[in-house]
Design a protein around this motif. Structure first.
Motif, PDB file in Angstrom:
ATOM      1  N   ALA A 124      -5.195  64.122  44.264  1.00 55.46           N
ATOM      2  CA  ALA A 124      -5.745  64.932  43.030  1.00 55.46           C
ATOM      3  C   ALA A 124      -5.721  66.264  43.352  1.00 55.46           C
ATOM      4  O   ALA A 124      -5.157  67.023  42.350  1.00 55.46           O
ATOM      5  CB  ALA A 124      -7.493  64.412  43.131  1.00 55.46           C
ATOM      6  N   ALA A 125      -5.834  66.798  44.579  1.00 51.11           N
ATOM      7  CA  ALA A 125      -5.978  68.403  44.800  1.00 51.11           C
ATOM      8  C   ALA A 125      -4.448  68.620  44.229  1.00 51.11           C
ATOM      9  O   ALA A 125      -4.195  69.734  43.636  1.00 51.11           O
ATOM     10  CB  ALA A 125      -6.404  68.617  46.168  1.00 51.11           C
ATOM     11  N   PHE A 161     -11.428  65.838  49.254  1.00 56.67           N
ATOM     12  CA  PHE A 161     -10.833  67.328  48.961  1.00 56.67           C
ATOM     13  C   PHE A 161     -11.324  67.848  47.818  1.00 56.67           C
ATOM     14  O   PHE A 161     -10.689  69.013  47.522  1.00 56.67           O
ATOM     15  CB  PHE A 161      -9.479  67.082  49.434  1.00 56.67           C
ATOM     16  N   VAL A 162     -11.608  67.152  46.884  1.00 54.55           N
ATOM     17  CA  VAL A 162     -12.010  67.644  45.439  1.00 54.55           C
ATOM     18  C   VAL A 162     -13.443  67.176  45.402  1.00 54.55           C
ATOM     19  O   VAL A 162     -13.829  66.448  46.169  1.00 54.55           O
ATOM     20  CB  VAL A 162     -11.472  67.394  44.409  1.00 54.55           C
ATOM     21  N   ASP A 163     -14.188  67.611  44.459  1.00 51.24           N
ATOM     22  CA  ASP A 163     -15.580  67.131  44.197  1.00 51.24           C
ATOM     23  C   ASP A 163     -15.453  65.760  43.416  1.00 51.24           C
ATOM     24  O   ASP A 163     -14.748  65.477  42.440  1.00 51.24           O
ATOM     25  CB  ASP A 163     -16.532  67.993  43.347  1.00 51.24           C
ATOM     26  N   VAL A 164     -16.482  64.649  43.753  1.00 48.15           N
ATOM     27  CA  VAL A 164     -16.191  63.363  43.247  1.00 48.15           C
ATOM     28  C   VAL A 164     -17.583  62.902  42.798  1.00 48.15           C
ATOM     29  O   VAL A 164     -18.803  63.181  43.382  1.00 48.15           O
ATOM     30  CB  VAL A 164     -15.860  62.479  44.478  1.00 48.15           C
ATOM     31  N   THR A 479      -4.765  74.983  43.919  1.00 50.56           N
ATOM     32  CA  THR A 479      -5.907  74.353  43.515  1.00 50.56           C
ATOM     33  C   THR A 479      -6.962  74.804  44.205  1.00 50.56           C
ATOM     34  O   THR A 479      -7.009  74.693  45.506  1.00 50.56           O
ATOM     35  CB  THR A 479      -5.840  72.917  43.573  1.00 50.56           C
ATOM     36  N   PHE A 480      -7.998  75.313  43.494  1.00 46.41           N
ATOM     37  CA  PHE A 480      -9.299  75.977  44.081  1.00 46.41           C
ATOM     38  C   PHE A 480     -10.403  74.921  43.626  1.00 46.41           C
ATOM     39  O   PHE A 480     -10.382  74.713  42.431  1.00 46.41           O
ATOM     40  CB  PHE A 480      -9.468  77.246  43.613  1.00 46.41           C
ATOM     41  N   VAL A 486      -8.022  74.540  48.201  1.00 47.47           N
ATOM     42  CA  VAL A 486      -8.023  73.142  48.951  1.00 47.47           C
ATOM     43  C   VAL A 486      -6.316  72.754  48.828  1.00 47.47           C
ATOM     44  O   VAL A 486      -6.064  71.976  49.574  1.00 47.47           O
ATOM     45  CB  VAL A 486      -8.924  72.104  48.203  1.00 47.47           C
ATOM     46  N   TYR A 487      -5.478  73.625  48.184  1.00 51.51           N
ATOM     47  CA  TYR A 487      -4.172  73.062  48.195  1.00 51.51           C
ATOM     48  C   TYR A 487      -3.556  74.129  47.723  1.00 51.51           C
ATOM     49  O   TYR A 487      -3.817  74.924  46.841  1.00 51.51           O
ATOM     50  CB  TYR A 487      -3.875  71.753  47.172  1.00 51.51           C
ATOM     51  N   GLU A 488      -2.161  74.272  48.381  1.00 55.24           N
ATOM     52  CA  GLU A 488      -1.131  75.398  47.843  1.00 55.24           C
ATOM     53  C   GLU A 488       0.061  74.670  48.484  1.00 55.24           C
ATOM     54  O   GLU A 488       0.504  74.548  49.629  1.00 55.24           O
ATOM     55  CB  GLU A 488      -1.581  76.729  48.658  1.00 55.24           C
TER      56      GLU A 488
END
Ligand SMILES: NC(=O)NC(NC(N)=O)C(=O)[O-]
Ligand SMILES: [Zn+2]
Ligand SMILES: [Zn+2]
Length: 504
Positions: A124-125, A161-164, A479-480, A486-488
């Protein structure tokens, strides 16, 4: 120079240095959990020539501090001196609200070999998604009780790693038990999900009109939605008992087993049930949300009419219904199997028109992977393979690439993937870039061409996807999630700091 003067000068210099360095050091330590972010700052600015805000796309600077958006200024007004905060200039890349996927099967606890929180949220991220709402199946147990809900939330902690957030499940076992439904919603379920046909999972049975009506009464009180898999099996003429494997390999065989009438009949019932859901004590009617619409003919007309007559009904469709058509699906290629099925090219073009005209409210992935064996890729048996398409990481480039061919604009894309899904899930601090909101942001390059091939890292648990080999436009740069990078460019933060989102 006498000693007291010297001392005074020394103190002045010390204070001067501190005032320049202090923000940096205090910023570095302020609420920074180790490993949550690839960026060692909680206070920073993002610049770009294309920042997508509710006011449109403009050159702007977005100030982020402590996980929130604290200011947005037109770039040529952005303070040159940013008070010691860190500045990232993304040039012409697009800065957009992070995507919100309201229809994902993460399958944990219980079926981590199908997907799981870690692989699903990493994918997802990497795909620019900052919030997922997880479906109540195909986890074990299914999320149909408070106990199961609490188990799922516990299983998620430290693995996101992301909100769920989480939908609860409406099944025959709990549909008429108001206490059970109440407890599930009190536990934090953002709404409920039900199937009007077999779900493919034995412990998630199908519901009928009375189950749904009863649940809507409670949901109206909480003002949370009921999401429905709207297909009801219809008697078919050619109900042949034995179909040999050569016929079972043909996509057309599968397509024939789930005609549009399955969707039409279910939607008729939902519209009828939705009519009088003004229950005592609820300030507004219950909200029915039809998931993964495939039929863009009668089903869509029914939905349009119902909306025009004031029914509180919303509808989503998915990238695979917009990217593919039955005519192009090869026999045996069960990567494309899903329910409802991908229909013909005319149906797809009508879906695009409805999406652009606003009759389809939002997009979701319906990411529903299984273990590789269950897809029966060798046998290519469309009737027995698992129904579900794996696509979570590719939703943005897929819908942008095919959307561009249909004249879809960036702001429409953001409405469909962020603003409206966030609203459905009751997440009023997510889905738009406005001050005060969570700093959930995707930075991406819509013009960059990608090819989902061998050297394209797929973060899903299994790389089985109908998008393999596809040339698409749109690559995620960064991605923030709540201000954490959280991802780059192929790297994830070392710690999973996404949070379980519970309804309050
Ligand atoms: N149990 C599932 O994951 N089912 C899913 N399968 C699909 N769409 O083929 C769904 O959303 O219906
Ligand atoms: Zn479904
Ligand atoms: Zn689904």
């Amino acid at each position: 120079m006498n000693s007291s003067l010297l001392l005074g000068v020394a103190i002045a210099i010390a204070i001067g240095c501190a005032s320049i360095l202090l923000p940096y050091f205090s910023d570095r330590n302020q609420g920074l959990n180790e490993g949550c972010s690839l960026l060692p700052h909680r206070h920073f600015w993002l610049y770009s020539k294309r920042v997508l805000t509710p006011g449109g796309i403009m050159p702007a600077a977005v100030e982020i501090n402590g996980g929130h958006i604290v200011s947005i200024v037109h770039q040529n007004k952005a303070p040159k001196q940013t008070k010691g905060a860190h500045v990232i200039d993304y040039g012409n890349a697009v800065i957009m609200p992070g995507l919100v996927d309201v229809h994902v099967h993460l399958n944990e606890p219980g079926r981590v070999e199908w997907e799981g929180f870690v692989t699903g949220t990493k994918a997802a991220a990497a795909g620019g998604f900052t919030t997922l709402i997880d479906m109540p199946l195909n986890s074990v147990p299914t999320t149909t009780s408070k106990e199961a809900f609490d188990m799922k939330v516990d299983a998620a902690k430290g693995r996101l790693f992301v909100d769920v957030g989480f939908w609860g499940g409406l099944v025959p076992e709990n549909a008429l038990n108001n206490t059970a439904i109440d407890e599930l919603l009190q536990a934090g379920a953002l709404g409920l999900k039900s199937f009007m046909c077999p779900s493919g999972i034995n412990d998630f049975g199908q519901t009928n009109a009375s189950h749904i009506k009863e649940a809507l009464r409670i949901l109206a009180k909480y003002q949370r939605p009921l999401l429905v898999h709207a297909e009801i099996p219809q008697p078919s003429e050619d109900e042949k008992t034995e179909i040999d494997i050569s016929e079972r390999r043909m996509y057309s065989t599968y397509l024939r087993t789930r005609p549009p009438s399955w969707e039409e009949e279910a939607i008729k019932i939902l519209i009828a049930v939705s009519k009088d859901t003004h229950f005592d004590g609820s300030k507004d009617r219950a909200h029915i949300h039809i998931v993964h619409l495939s039929d863009s003919s009668v089903s869509l007309d029914l939905i349009k009419e119902a909306k025009e007559s004031g029914a509180r009904i919303s509808v989503e469709t998915c990238p695979h219904y917009l990217a593919f058509s039955a005519e192009e699906i090869s026999d045996g290629d069960t990567r494309f199997k899903c329910a409802p099925p991908i229909r013909d090219v005319l149906n797809r073009e009508c879906l695009w028109k409805a999406l652009k005209d606003g009759h389809i409210d939002m997009l979701s992935s319906d990411h529903s992977p299984s273990s590789p064996e269950l897809k029966l890729l060798e046998a290519g048996d469309f009737l027995r393979a698992w129904g579900g398409i794996s696509s979570l990481q590719f939703g943005l480039p897929v819908t942008w690439s095919y959307g561009q061919q249909h004249g879809l604009q960036l702001d429409q894309l953001s409405e469909l993937w962020s603003q409206r899904p966030a609203k459905l899930a009751g997440q009023h601090k997510k889905g738009t870039i406005v001050t005060g909101n969570d700093a959930d942001i995707v930075v991406w390059d819509p013009e960059n061409e990608i090819q989902i091939g061998e050297n394209y890292t797929i973060y899903h648990k299994h790389p089985i996807t109908p998008y393999a080999g596809k040339h698409l436009f749109g690559s995620v740069i960064t991605t923030f999630v709540r201000g954490n990078m959280v991802y780059e460019n192929g790297s994830h933060a070392s710690t999973a700091c996404g949070v379980p989102i519970l309804a309050v």
